[in-house]
Design an enzyme around this catalytic site. Structure first.
Site, short mmCIF file in Angstrom:
data_model
loop_
_atom_site.label_atom_id
_atom_site.label_comp_id
_atom_site.label_asym_id
_atom_site.label_seq_id
_atom_site.Cartn_x
_atom_site.Cartn_y
_atom_site.Cartn_z
N SER A 63 43.70 47.87 27.59
CA SER A 63 44.01 46.35 27.39
C SER A 63 44.92 46.08 26.33
O SER A 63 46.01 45.31 26.37
CB SER A 63 42.69 45.78 27.12
OG SER A 63 41.78 45.59 28.13
N LYS A 95 29.21 40.83 29.34
CA LYS A 95 29.73 39.75 30.47
C LYS A 95 28.75 38.92 30.84
O LYS A 95 28.96 37.62 31.05
CB LYS A 95 30.03 40.43 31.65
CG LYS A 95 31.78 41.19 31.64
CD LYS A 95 32.03 41.82 33.01
CE LYS A 95 33.64 42.09 32.97
NZ LYS A 95 34.15 42.19 34.20
N ASP A 152 38.69 38.00 36.82
CA ASP A 152 38.66 39.25 37.51
C ASP A 152 38.78 38.73 39.08
O ASP A 152 39.83 39.33 39.72
CB ASP A 152 37.48 39.88 37.52
CG ASP A 152 37.01 40.70 36.42
OD1 ASP A 152 37.94 41.10 35.59
OD2 ASP A 152 35.83 40.95 36.02
N GLY A 184 28.18 44.96 39.65
CA GLY A 184 29.49 44.91 38.98
C GLY A 184 30.43 43.91 39.55
O GLY A 184 30.19 43.09 40.10
#
Length: 274
Positions: A16, A63, A98, A124
């Site tokens: 990242s 998340k 995503d 996921g």
């Protein structure tokens, strides 16, 4: 200088910072991107470290746990029940980029999300693929191993309840049809287990296109089989860079082109090879 970051636990080596540094350069943003490793039991107490930033990303295992700490969610984050990007302001808003990373990655590879779609996996990131396929009106089949049949059935039920769309659940061993698109949403084939493949070669090579969520190695057996057959393919690296770019677009009100992203993908590939 604007401050951004990623929180998760454990973070280990993350791509990242490299990706965001390159995006800052392209977007003309004077920014810094750091890692904030916070354990699950410390998230609530250390959350203020993050809210003082100009924007931050969220990865496993936060998340879902971050959601109660936010003021509002965008439509996709609410649908998937998962957040990977947060924009602080008067209100703390959670997003899921995503899905946009996936949609832009397949567009870049000239892959259509339509027709009969086979999704391997049900946890996921596979959840997001399943919802996007259903939203696009695809005929979706979720294929998993024996012990994942219950979670696949729960996912299919959730899609039915939230979107009024049907998804078929199969054991991976029962897959024998041809599909317009096959998506690998499992870690099978990921480094170091690079000789593993989620499906037999002949099933993969009957498809019109494939997408592999894995980006290390860049060319999994799954992708290799697709290339051999001359069918369209994309891997997870394009999605990884695009989801970061969409986060940047949310934080900084800028736009990136496919040419910009291709540059960042090449730089990220070199980083992976180190």
């Amino acid at each position: 200088m604007k401050q951004f970051g990623l929180t998760g636990y454990p973070l280990g080596h993350s791509l990242s910072p490299v990706i965001h540094r390159e995006l800052f350069k392209i977007g003309g943003i004077n920014g810094e991107y750091n890692l904030f490793e916070i354990s699950p039991d410390a998230l609530k107490n250390e959350f203020s470290k993050l809210t003082g930033l100009d924007g931050f990303n969220v990865t496993i295992p936060h998340k879902i746990d971050v959601i109660p700490l936010l003021d509002e969610l965008d439509e996709r984050a609410a649908l998937f029940g998962a957040v990977n990007t947060v924009k602080p302001g008067k209100k703390l808003k959670g997003y899921n980029t995503d899905c946009y990373g996936f949609l832009r990655a397949i567009k870049m590879a000239d892959i259509d999300l339509s027709g009969n779609v086979l999704l391997c996996g049900s946890g996921g990131v596979a959840r997001m693929f399943a919802f996007e396929a259903a939203l696009a009106g695809c005929s979706l089949t979720i294929a998993v191993r024996d012990n994942d049949i219950p979670s696949a059935n729960i996912l299919a039920e959730e899609i039915k309840n939230k979107l009024n769309k049907n998804a078929k659940v199969l054991n991976l061993k029962e897959v024998n049809e041809s599909y317009n698109l096959i998506i690998n949403g499992t870690p099978v084939g990921m480094h170091p287990n690079i000789n593993a493949c989620i499906l037999p070669k002949e099933i993969i090579q009957k498809a019109d296109a494939v997408f592999d969520a894995i980006y290390n190695p860049e060319e999994t057996l799954f992708v290799k089989y697709a290339k051999e057959a001359g069918i369209k393919y994309s891997n997870g690296l394009s999605m990884l860079v695009w989801q970061a770019a969409v986060a940047e677009e949310i934080w900084n009100d800028i736009k990136f082109t496919e040419k910009d992203i291709q540059k960042v993908i090449e730089i990220t590939k070199k980083e992976l090879e180190k």
